[in-house]
Design an enzyme around this catalytic site. Structure first.
Site, PDB file in Angstrom:
ATOM      1  N   HIS A   1       0.787  -1.183  -0.065  1.00 23.45           N
ATOM      2  CA  HIS A   1      -0.097  -0.142   0.074  1.00 23.45           C
ATOM      3  C   HIS A   1       0.869   1.208  -0.111  1.00 23.45           C
ATOM      4  CE1 HIS A   1      -2.861  -2.677   2.274  1.00 23.45           C
ATOM      5  NE2 HIS A   1      -3.198  -2.959   1.127  1.00 23.45           N
TER       6      HIS A   1
ATOM      7  N   LYS B   1       5.907   5.992   7.049  1.00 24.86           N
ATOM      8  CA  LYS B   1       5.591   5.337   8.290  1.00 24.86           C
ATOM      9  C   LYS B   1       6.576   4.922   9.255  1.00 24.86           C
ATOM     10  CE  LYS B   1       2.021   3.342   5.423  1.00 24.86           C
ATOM     11  NZ  LYS B   1       1.307   2.301   4.630  1.00 24.86           N
TER      12      LYS B   1
ATOM     13  N   TYR C   1       1.605   1.303  13.518  1.00 21.14           N
ATOM     14  CA  TYR C   1       2.587   2.185  12.848  1.00 21.14           C
ATOM     15  C   TYR C   1       1.847   3.552  12.881  1.00 21.14           C
ATOM     16  CZ  TYR C   1      -1.240   0.774   9.306  1.00 21.14           C
ATOM     17  OH  TYR C   1      -2.388   0.166   8.767  1.00 21.14           O
TER      18      TYR C   1
ATOM     19  N   ASP D   1      -6.696  -6.150  -2.099  1.00 26.66           N
ATOM     20  CA  ASP D   1      -5.243  -6.617  -2.275  1.00 26.66           C
ATOM     21  C   ASP D   1      -4.907  -7.574  -3.180  1.00 26.66           C
ATOM     22  OD1 ASP D   1      -4.389  -4.474  -0.353  1.00 26.66           O
ATOM     23  OD2 ASP D   1      -3.932  -5.942   0.846  1.00 26.66           O
TER      24      ASP D   1
END
Length: 182
Positions: free
Chosen positions: A61, A71, A131, A169
């Site tokens: 992603h 991130k 995250y 996905d």
């Protein structure tokens, strides 16, 4: 914290200093001052957490400009193989990846800068993954590369017949068909 450079500029493995004794352990999981000094100035605005079972693969992603995200990720329970793929046009490492095993035992963190696609595979029975992001999530900016793109050369350490992917996905393009917005 110790900051370890990877083969791709801007992606770093971070190892906190863990203090252990008979009671357990303690470590500073994040220090803005130390992060700015050793990695660079990044202002995180959102924390996320997911729980997944063995074989779950999430990714790869990213968010499109102008809502790109850096991130800082870690696994607080279990173990994951965490992967960042460079999707920056013109980058000498375009299409290359860095893979890091993050576990509750090693306490490692992985910093993924803007311009990378990110994903992970759960290697343990369950995993809790956290995250920090430096941009809020914007659904209209959602993007992805196929996590099963064999041309990326990623060994996910999960047999394909055991992989569990979301419907979303399974629909991402492979890298060769992808037009990077970065």
């Amino acid at each position: 914290m110790d900051v370890i450079k990877t083969k791709i500029e801007g992606a770093y493995i971070i190892e906190p200093k863990v203090f252990k004794d008979a009671r357990g352990y303690f470590f500073e999981s994040f220090s803005q001052r130390e992060f700015d000094e050793k990695v660079g100035p990044v202002r995180f605005v959102q924390d996320n957490e997911s729980m997944s079972s063995y074989g779950v693969m999430r990714g790869l992603h990213f968010q499109r400009p102008p809502f790109t995200q850096s991130k800082l990720v870690r696994c607080v329970k279990g173990a994951v193989l965490d992967v960042a793929v460079d999707i920056r046009k013109g980058s000498p490492t375009y299409g290359q990846h860095v893979a890091v095993e993050l576990t509750e035992e090693n306490h490692r963190q992985f910093f993924i800068p803007k311009g990378f696609a990110h994903g992970f595979a759960v290697l343990s029975e369950t995993a809790v993954f956290q995250y920090k992001c430096d941009e809020f999530y914007h659904p209209e900016a959602d993007g992805g590369i196929s996590i099963l793109d064999e041309s990326l050369g990623i060994d996910w350490r999960i047999p394909t017949d055991k992989a569990i992917l979301s419907e979303k996905d399974t629909k991402h393009q492979v890298l060769r068909d992808f037009d990077s917005p970065f």
